[in-house]
Write a protein that holds these residues in place. Sequence first.
Motif, PDB file in Angstrom:
ATOM      1  N   SER A 259      17.047   1.402  -6.589  1.00 28.62           N
ATOM      2  CA  SER A 259      16.624   0.034  -6.256  1.00 28.62           C
ATOM      3  C   SER A 259      16.241  -0.066  -4.777  1.00 28.62           C
ATOM      4  CB  SER A 259      17.727  -0.961  -6.614  1.00 28.62           C
ATOM      5  OG  SER A 259      18.906  -0.671  -5.900  1.00 28.62           O
ATOM      6  N   ILE A 260      16.989   0.591  -3.902  1.00 28.75           N
ATOM      7  CA  ILE A 260      16.661   0.519  -2.469  1.00 28.75           C
ATOM      8  C   ILE A 260      15.351   1.261  -2.199  1.00 28.75           C
ATOM      9  CG2 ILE A 260      17.413   1.089  -0.107  1.00 28.75           C
ATOM     10  CD1 ILE A 260      20.240   0.556  -0.896  1.00 28.75           C
ATOM     11  N   GLY A 261      15.125   2.372  -2.895  1.00 29.92           N
ATOM     12  CA  GLY A 261      13.875   3.123  -2.741  1.00 29.92           C
ATOM     13  C   GLY A 261      12.668   2.270  -3.106  1.00 29.92           C
ATOM     14  N   LYS A 262      12.786   1.546  -4.206  1.00 25.13           N
ATOM     15  CA  LYS A 262      11.671   0.694  -4.641  1.00 25.13           C
ATOM     16  C   LYS A 262      11.441  -0.441  -3.651  1.00 25.13           C
ATOM     17  CE  LYS A 262      12.317   1.779  -9.476  1.00 25.13           C
ATOM     18  NZ  LYS A 262      12.969   1.350 -10.710  1.00 25.13           N
ATOM     19  N   LYS A 263      12.557  -0.975  -3.120  1.00 26.38           N
ATOM     20  CA  LYS A 263      12.425  -2.038  -2.117  1.00 26.38           C
ATOM     21  C   LYS A 263      11.782  -1.496  -0.849  1.00 26.38           C
ATOM     22  CE  LYS A 263      13.319  -5.556  -1.745  1.00 26.38           C
ATOM     23  NZ  LYS A 263      12.210  -6.540  -1.835  1.00 26.38           N
ATOM     24  N   LEU A 264      12.074  -0.223  -0.542  1.00 26.91           N
ATOM     25  CA  LEU A 264      11.479   0.418   0.629  1.00 26.91           C
ATOM     26  C   LEU A 264       9.960   0.510   0.446  1.00 26.91           C
ATOM     27  CD1 LEU A 264      12.210   1.739   3.308  1.00 26.91           C
ATOM     28  CD2 LEU A 264      12.484   3.909   2.121  1.00 26.91           C
ATOM     29  N   GLN A 265       9.538   0.832  -0.785  1.00 24.32           N
ATOM     30  CA  GLN A 265       8.092   0.845  -1.072  1.00 24.32           C
ATOM     31  C   GLN A 265       7.500  -0.539  -0.811  1.00 24.32           C
ATOM     32  OE1 GLN A 265       7.029   2.239  -4.997  1.00 24.32           O
ATOM     33  NE2 GLN A 265       8.738   3.667  -5.022  1.00 24.32           N
ATOM     34  N   MET A 266       8.200  -1.574  -1.247  1.00 25.27           N
ATOM     35  CA  MET A 266       7.712  -2.945  -1.046  1.00 25.27           C
ATOM     36  C   MET A 266       7.606  -3.265   0.450  1.00 25.27           C
ATOM     37  SD  MET A 266       7.078  -4.191  -3.952  1.00 25.27           S
ATOM     38  CE  MET A 266       6.779  -5.907  -3.605  1.00 25.27           C
ATOM     39  N   GLY A 267       8.640  -2.884   1.196  1.00 24.23           N
ATOM     40  CA  GLY A 267       8.686  -3.194   2.626  1.00 24.23           C
ATOM     41  C   GLY A 267       7.599  -2.461   3.401  1.00 24.23           C
ATOM     42  N   LEU A 268       7.471  -1.145   3.134  1.00 25.67           N
ATOM     43  CA  LEU A 268       6.488  -0.354   3.892  1.00 25.67           C
ATOM     44  C   LEU A 268       5.059  -0.769   3.558  1.00 25.67           C
ATOM     45  CD1 LEU A 268       8.174   3.188   3.709  1.00 25.67           C
ATOM     46  CD2 LEU A 268       7.964   1.727   5.725  1.00 25.67           C
ATOM     47  N   THR A 269       4.770  -0.966   2.258  1.00 30.26           N
ATOM     48  CA  THR A 269       3.417  -1.405   1.899  1.00 30.26           C
ATOM     49  C   THR A 269       3.191  -2.814   2.454  1.00 30.26           C
ATOM     50  OG1 THR A 269       4.256  -2.128  -0.254  1.00 30.26           O
ATOM     51  CG2 THR A 269       3.154   0.001  -0.191  1.00 30.26           C
ATOM     52  N   GLY A 270       4.233  -3.633   2.446  1.00 31.05           N
ATOM     53  CA  GLY A 270       4.123  -4.988   2.985  1.00 31.05           C
ATOM     54  C   GLY A 270       3.746  -4.968   4.462  1.00 31.05           C
ATOM     55  N   ILE A 271       4.393  -4.079   5.236  1.00 33.78           N
ATOM     56  CA  ILE A 271       4.087  -3.998   6.668  1.00 33.78           C
ATOM     57  C   ILE A 271       2.656  -3.497   6.872  1.00 33.78           C
ATOM     58  CG2 ILE A 271       4.656  -2.715   8.793  1.00 33.78           C
ATOM     59  CD1 ILE A 271       7.619  -3.114   8.020  1.00 33.78           C
ATOM     60  N   PHE A 272       2.213  -2.568   6.022  1.00 33.52           N
ATOM     61  CA  PHE A 272       0.823  -2.103   6.109  1.00 33.52           C
ATOM     62  C   PHE A 272      -0.136  -3.270   5.850  1.00 33.52           C
ATOM     63  CE2 PHE A 272      -3.149  -0.326   4.611  1.00 33.52           C
ATOM     64  CZ  PHE A 272      -3.368   0.727   5.488  1.00 33.52           C
ATOM     65  N   LEU A 273       0.179  -4.074   4.844  1.00 28.62           N
ATOM     66  CA  LEU A 273      -0.682  -5.222   4.515  1.00 28.62           C
ATOM     67  C   LEU A 273      -0.668  -6.264   5.642  1.00 28.62           C
ATOM     68  CD1 LEU A 273       0.176  -5.603   0.710  1.00 28.62           C
ATOM     69  CD2 LEU A 273      -1.908  -4.657   1.703  1.00 28.62           C
ATOM     70  N   ILE A 274       0.479  -6.399   6.314  1.00 26.25           N
ATOM     71  CA  ILE A 274       0.567  -7.319   7.462  1.00 26.25           C
ATOM     72  C   ILE A 274      -0.355  -6.830   8.581  1.00 26.25           C
ATOM     73  CG2 ILE A 274       2.112  -7.958   9.374  1.00 26.25           C
ATOM     74  CD1 ILE A 274       4.345  -8.299   7.227  1.00 26.25           C
TER      75      ILE A 274
END
Lengths: 227, 254
Positions: free
Chosen positions: A10-25
Amino acid sequence: MNWNTLFSSSIGKKLQMGLTGIFLILFLLVHCYINAQIFWNDGGQKFNEAAHFMANNPLIRISELGLFAFLILHTVQGLSLYFKNKSKRTQSYKVSAGNATSKWYSRSMAILGTLILLFLVMHLNHFWVPSRITGLETYTFNGVEYHNLYAKMQLQFKDAMVVTIYTLGCISLAWHLMHGFYSAFQTLGLASFKYKSLIKTVGIAFSVLIPLLFAAMPIAFFLDLIK
Amino acid sequence: MEHYTMNLTLKVWRQKNNNEKGSFETYQVKGISSEMSFLEMIDVLNEQLIVEGKEPIAFDHDCREGICGMCSMHIDGRAHGPWAQTTTCQLHMRQYKDGDTIVIEPWRAAAFPVIKDLAVDRSSFDRIIQAGGYVSINTGNAQDANSLPIEKQKADDSFAAAACIGCGACVAACPNASAMLFVSAKVSHLALLPQGAPERKERALNMVAQMDKEGFGSCTNIGACEAECPKGISLENIARLNREYIGAMFAGDK
């Protein structure tokens, strides 16, 4: 090494969300900077030059592939997490705490994200498809041939319906960022101690300013404030 | 505070066992003292039910002084009721006034199946602890305090995390039924101290793996857990667990 946990836990998947989110930001920041060139009110020359640079720089072209990949990953992973999380409470509460213990936008990331996605389909169809695939009208300035993306914006934003939808898209984006910006850093474990208030403040400023600038563009065209 | 009595309407979730469907039952209780605790009020209702020849309401409780983590109950939409940093047993009836209606539900999460009525099975938390919430290296006898220097701030943070009583309010409050606040508190209080540090990577990996296996949701940083936690466990711990986990994920030695 436990790299597989990036995809399984679950933390790994959230990490994907966070890192892609920062890229999109970061993408939003660049996109907003380029588009803000329209506010020079010079008939779109500075904007078209910036768009020309973005369209012809090989590094930008490669980043664009990454952008689409990350956007798809962010969407698919986000929706999958949403439905998985929903399934973790089969019987719902008769009375729930609602806004007493959390913010509505923090609980509404999936629906806000879906609204942004719907807006994005329309947005890509308006500008990305003509400039990359079907072609735009061109003109020559100082011996360089430019796509007239500016004229396309002028044309598109004559329609009140389109301007309304773009404004609503920007509002969805603002609320999505209001939680997403802080949340990405919290997932990376960085939003703690002395950085927490800094990240929250920058997050709120970013969530308000960037969508506001974006929304100002169609509205300015519609009201003939820029020609 | 002035003493008064009240009559209340209670809507309580009744469920025979995990296989059968439950439903709400409405009860009237009369002459409840404002100085009673919430659980004493339930005791009064149960006495009444027994006299009427009905099945009393099953609910978890033990110490009744806010330190054991046994009591639960989702009261009017709030885990452990409306008071901040207070367990259900420490909620007192002076919160309510005559004529109030109170809705009482069990913790609702797939990983906390209902045993009966308001009692849920929280053994999933025990299995998470068994997966790594301990120190297995030989630390010897308790040493002289001065021989093991620990920063004051770290000792305080560790102690604050160790205040977690494992009641499950975080799971009950979380829209995703995530157990991250619980797991982060347990990982934090050990990782911050020298005795727990040697096993920190394995601990983070194993406890999170068990948490996922038990069927808890994932954390989306909503923060309802922190707002409802009776022990004031901070989201700071979730950030720390994320750091511990990401560190272990990319570490070269594990």
